[in-house]
Every structure is written in structure tokens, then in C-alpha cells.
Enzyme design. Structure first.
Site, PDB file in Angstrom:
ATOM      1  N   ASN A   1      -5.345   5.184  15.075  1.00  0.00           N
ATOM      2  CA  ASN A   1      -6.661   5.066  14.451  1.00  0.00           C
ATOM      3  C   ASN A   1      -7.564   4.205  15.329  1.00  0.00           C
ATOM      4  O   ASN A   1      -7.235   3.041  15.582  1.00  0.00           O
ATOM      5  CB  ASN A   1      -6.553   4.432  13.055  1.00  0.00           C
ATOM      6  CG  ASN A   1      -6.202   5.449  11.986  1.00  0.00           C
ATOM      7  OD1 ASN A   1      -6.259   6.648  12.211  1.00  0.00           O
ATOM      8  ND2 ASN A   1      -5.816   4.965  10.817  1.00  0.00           N
TER       9      ASN A   1
ATOM     10  N   GLU B   1       0.827  -1.200   0.000  1.00  0.00           N
ATOM     11  CA  GLU B   1       0.000   0.000   0.000  1.00  0.00           C
ATOM     12  C   GLU B   1       0.861   1.249   0.000  1.00  0.00           C
ATOM     13  O   GLU B   1       2.005   1.226   0.441  1.00  0.00           O
ATOM     14  CB  GLU B   1      -0.893   0.023   1.248  1.00  0.00           C
ATOM     15  CG  GLU B   1      -1.787  -1.190   1.392  1.00  0.00           C
ATOM     16  CD  GLU B   1      -2.435  -1.260   2.766  1.00  0.00           C
ATOM     17  OE1 GLU B   1      -2.416  -0.257   3.505  1.00  0.00           O
ATOM     18  OE2 GLU B   1      -2.957  -2.336   3.107  1.00  0.00           O
TER      19      GLU B   1
ATOM     20  N   SER C   1      10.543   5.374  15.662  1.00  0.00           N
ATOM     21  CA  SER C   1       9.235   4.978  16.195  1.00  0.00           C
ATOM     22  C   SER C   1       9.467   4.368  17.576  1.00  0.00           C
ATOM     23  O   SER C   1       9.750   3.181  17.700  1.00  0.00           O
ATOM     24  CB  SER C   1       8.559   3.968  15.257  1.00  0.00           C
ATOM     25  OG  SER C   1       8.245   4.576  14.028  1.00  0.00           O
ATOM     26  N   LEU C   2       9.327   5.192  18.598  1.00  0.00           N
ATOM     27  CA  LEU C   2       9.680   4.765  19.951  1.00  0.00           C
ATOM     28  C   LEU C   2       8.490   4.130  20.660  1.00  0.00           C
ATOM     29  O   LEU C   2       8.551   3.005  21.146  1.00  0.00           O
ATOM     30  CB  LEU C   2      10.207   5.957  20.753  1.00  0.00           C
ATOM     31  CG  LEU C   2      10.856   5.626  22.081  1.00  0.00           C
ATOM     32  CD1 LEU C   2      12.148   4.839  21.888  1.00  0.00           C
ATOM     33  CD2 LEU C   2      11.128   6.902  22.887  1.00  0.00           C
TER      34      LEU C   2
ATOM     35  N   CYS D   1       0.389  -4.048  14.645  1.00  0.00           N
ATOM     36  CA  CYS D   1       0.577  -3.698  13.242  1.00  0.00           C
ATOM     37  C   CYS D   1      -0.063  -4.716  12.305  1.00  0.00           C
ATOM     38  O   CYS D   1       0.274  -5.907  12.340  1.00  0.00           O
ATOM     39  CB  CYS D   1       2.070  -3.579  12.940  1.00  0.00           C
ATOM     40  SG  CYS D   1       2.419  -3.136  11.236  1.00  0.00           S
TER      41      CYS D   1
END
Length: 405
Positions: free
Chosen positions: A355, A137, A276-277, A164
């Protein structure tokens, strides 16, 4: 009963632990989530494409085929500047050779499967099928003054993070340099055709091609280091060798592959680096970001600080705010303490609301909790901005659409 302030309420909020929902995380013999850094053995790669090569390599390939080497420049202009691989549109090439040239240099890489567009038209999510059937994507977004494309770098992902969607099936293979770049070229074609709406700074469409790239799509970019860096070079190469983009508009994100971060710092390319922590403490981050079992939070932050020292480029810390999991006030304070311990002015924190998913533990923090998190960091002198979220109505988080397919 007195009403609790956000701070006092935060002390009493529960601690939700990360766990995969709707799928089972692969676990290793040690009981830890299994990490997969290399693609499955003997996985075939797509045929070589013009975008895989430098301009000199394109010329050499055409000469080997008995074709004129100078045609490489013309083909490069068609691809990187006109966004076409259609031989019928290449009217500056001899009619008898167009098809042969196009077939040699432009094998089909990405076939559009689905396109989802937000109601106002300023965000488009693409689902692409690759030559081997893999699905990836990318997300195209117009902002005032810029157009950003979120690109994928791997088919699947081996980092095995429980929240994820991309990682549910592990890593299939690394994407090729050209597969990464073709996401940009096809997005530019959509923009040129008027497919992306929205307005610019002065009420007009003031960016008519992709200006910014974020490697925050499917896959762990630094686990596909060579091809990602080849793609970055092709993005910033002057036309017609490449796209002629600004390196400062390119962001490479990682969950914390420390050796690769340090290697990136030596590249001498002024791209933006993002870590990305998602948690400053190892107790939570071990479960939230499984690679933390190899390189702990402090090691990842040290590598990020090293990137700043080597390049002078301010680092971004990405932090998805997840309700009752990582959004507690003490974690904001700990994050500020750890960042300030390395110095001031080197980092910017980008919290982003996850989200929301109804009924899931993976859902966004409450607005007042997010605000308190931001206030603690800003009050400690750490520049912090809540990142704009896009594409909720079209499953904007990378991996959601491919997983559904």
C-alpha cells in the site's frame, strides 16, 4: 540517449535499506531487532466463551451450573449458525433461563469501535476493542464466488518488522480461541444483515457467509499456535459444534517460525500454508524480517517445502513488492532458483504491491518493475500471480487503523 529497458534499468536502480519510520525499533544487546515470542507475564485472558470449548465441554459446563446439558447444542446453533448472542432471539430456550444461559456462555469479546467501507461496498475494515481495551482489526472482502475474512490472532506482534504498523508497540498478548472465532461470527452477522455489497459470479451475492479465512491480520499466527489451531478446528467442525467451513479455504501465514511450520505439517489438516518471505537473500531479509536472524531464508523455504511433502498441499510464498528495496530483477531470479532447487509444482508465488505511502521508503514498486518481477518467475517455471489489493482507501493494511487510534 537510448531508452533503457526495464531489465537494464533494474541494474542501475538503488538499493533502499529497511528502516522504521515514525517509530523506533526496540533493539537487543546484540544490536539486532528484539524479538518477542511470549506475551507479557501475567496478562489476563478473556472469560471462557462457548467458542473456546468443544460441544462436549459446553454440555459439561452447563451441567456443572445445574443447567440441562442439551442446551449446549441449542446455544451452539444460535452462535455458529444464527450468529447471535442475544437471549431475546433464542426463543427455543425457556424464557426464565435465557439470560442466565447467555451470560454464562457468551461474555462480550469484541466490541465494534469503527467500521470503514470502500466506495463500492465490497470491502469492510473493522476495528474491535477487546475486554482489556486492546484494539485489533479484521477485513472482510467479497470476491466473485467467495467471501474472505482476514483475521487477527494476537494483540500487537513481537516479530518487530520495520514496515509493519502492528509491531510498533510489540506484543501485548495472544488472542483467545473465541476472540479469533468471534471475528468470523460478527462478520457473518454483517453479511446476513446486508452490510457487505459486491456481486458474485452471476451478478448476484452468491456467498452469504465467510467462505475463506486468511490469518494475515494483526499478529504472528504461529506464535499463538495452540489457540490458532483450536480456532481452525472450530472453523472446520461440523455444525453445531463449529462453523462447518472447508479446511481448504483457510490460509495460515507466518514470517518463518520454522519449528512451528514443521509442527503444522504434522497436523493432518488440509489448510493452505503461506510463507511471508519478502526477500530471498539473508542480507536484506535479516533487516526486513528480523526473525530471519534465527531461521534463515533457506531454512524457512525448506520448512515450506516440507509442508508440501507432508500434506500434498501447494504452498504460497507471499512477497510484498517494495520500491527499490526487494523488487530487483536479480532477486526474482534468485527466488526462482531457490524454489526450483526444491522441485517443481509445489509452490505458488503471490507478489503484492505494498500500500503506497507518499514520501515513505515503504511504497509500492512501479508497474513495469512489478511486471518484470512476475515475468522472471513465470519464465523460470514458477507459477506467479500478482495479488489483488483491497482497501487502500480505508487503510486496508492491518495495524494502520489501530495505530491511528
Amino acid at each position: 540517449m537510448t531508452k533503457q529497458t526495464p531489465s537494464s534499468a533494474g541494474l542501475n536502480r538503488p538499493q533502499v535499506r529497511p528502516t522504521a519510520e515514525g517509530w523506533k525499533q526496540p533493539m537487543g544487546p546484540d544490536g539486532r531487532p528484539q524479538l518477542q515470542f511470549a506475551q507479557k507475564p501475567r496478562v489476563s485472558q478473556p472469560p471462557q466463551h462457548l467458542a473456546d470449548m468443544t460441544l462436549a465441554e459446553r454440555s459439561a459446563k452447563l451441567k456443572e451450573m445445574g443447567l440441562q446439558a442439551f442446551r449446549a447444542k441449542q446455544l451452539s446453533v444460535h452462535y455458529f449458525q444464527h450468529y447471535t448472542t442475544d437471549p431475546e432471539q433464542m426463543t427455543d430456550l425457556p424464557a426464565a433461563q435465557r439470560q442466565e444461559l447467555a451470560e454464562a456462555m457468551f461474555p462480550t469479546l469484541l466490541t465494534e469501535v469503527k467500521r470503514l467501507v470502500t466506495d463500492n461496498g465490497d470491502t469492510i475494515k473493522f476495528l474491535w476493542r477487546l475486554f482489556d481495551g486492546s484494539l485489533v482489526e479484521s477485513v472482510l472482502m467479497r470476491y466473485p464466488g467467495r467471501v474472505t475474512l482476514c483475521v487477527s490472532s494476537q494483540c500487537g506482534c513481537g516479530m518487530n518488522c520495520p514496515f509493519c504498523a502492528t509491531g510498533q508497540n510489540g506484543l501485548t498478548r495472544n488472542m483467545s480461541t473465541a476472540e479469533i472465532l468471534d471475528q468470523i461470527v460478527q462478520a457473518n452477522r454483517v453479511i446476513a444483515e446486508g452490510g457487505l455489497k459486491g456481486t458474485g459470479r452471476k451478478g448476484v451475492h452468491d456467498a452469504e457467509r465467510v467462505t475463506n479465512i486468511v490469518f494475515m491480520g494483526m499478529g504472528e499466527p504461529l506464535a499463538n499456535y495452540k489457540r490458532v489451531m483450536n480456532a481452525v478446528h472450530r472453523m472446520i467442525d461440523e455444525a453445531p459444534e463449529g462453523l462447518g467451513m472447508s479446511a481448504r479455504g483457510i490460509t495460515v501465514s507466518t514470517v518463518g517460525l520454522v519449528p512451528a511450520i514443521n509442527k503444522l505439517a504434522e497436523e493432518d489438516i488440509p489448510i493452505t500454508f503461506a510463507l511471508s518471505l519478502h526477500a530471498p537473500d539473508d542480507e536484506l531479509r535479516d533487516d526486513l524480517i528480523p526473525v530471519n536472524s534465527r531461521w534463515k531464508a533457506d531454512a524457512a523455504i525448506d520448512a515450506a517445502y516440507n509442508y508440501y511433502q507432508k500434506t500434498g498441499r501447494r504452498v504460497s510464498i507471499e512477497y510484498a513488492l517494495i520500491k527499490d528495496m526487494n523488487d530487483h530483477p536479480w532477486r526474482a531470479a534468485l527466488l526462482a532458483k531457490k524454489l526450483n532447487a526444491r522441485g517443481r509444482g509445489w509452490v505458488h508465488v503471490n507478489p503484492i504491491p505494498l500500500n503506497p505511502t507518499p514520501g515513505s521508503i515503504w511504497t509500492s514498486s512501479e508497474p513495469e518493475v512489478m511486471q518484470e518481477f512476475l515475468d522472471i518467475l513465470n519464465d523460470a517455471g514458477v507459477p506467479t500471480t500478482l495479488r489483488d489489493t483491497r482497501g487502500k482507501e480505508i487503510d486496508g493494511a492491518c495495524g494502520q487503523l489501530a495505530a491511528a487510534e
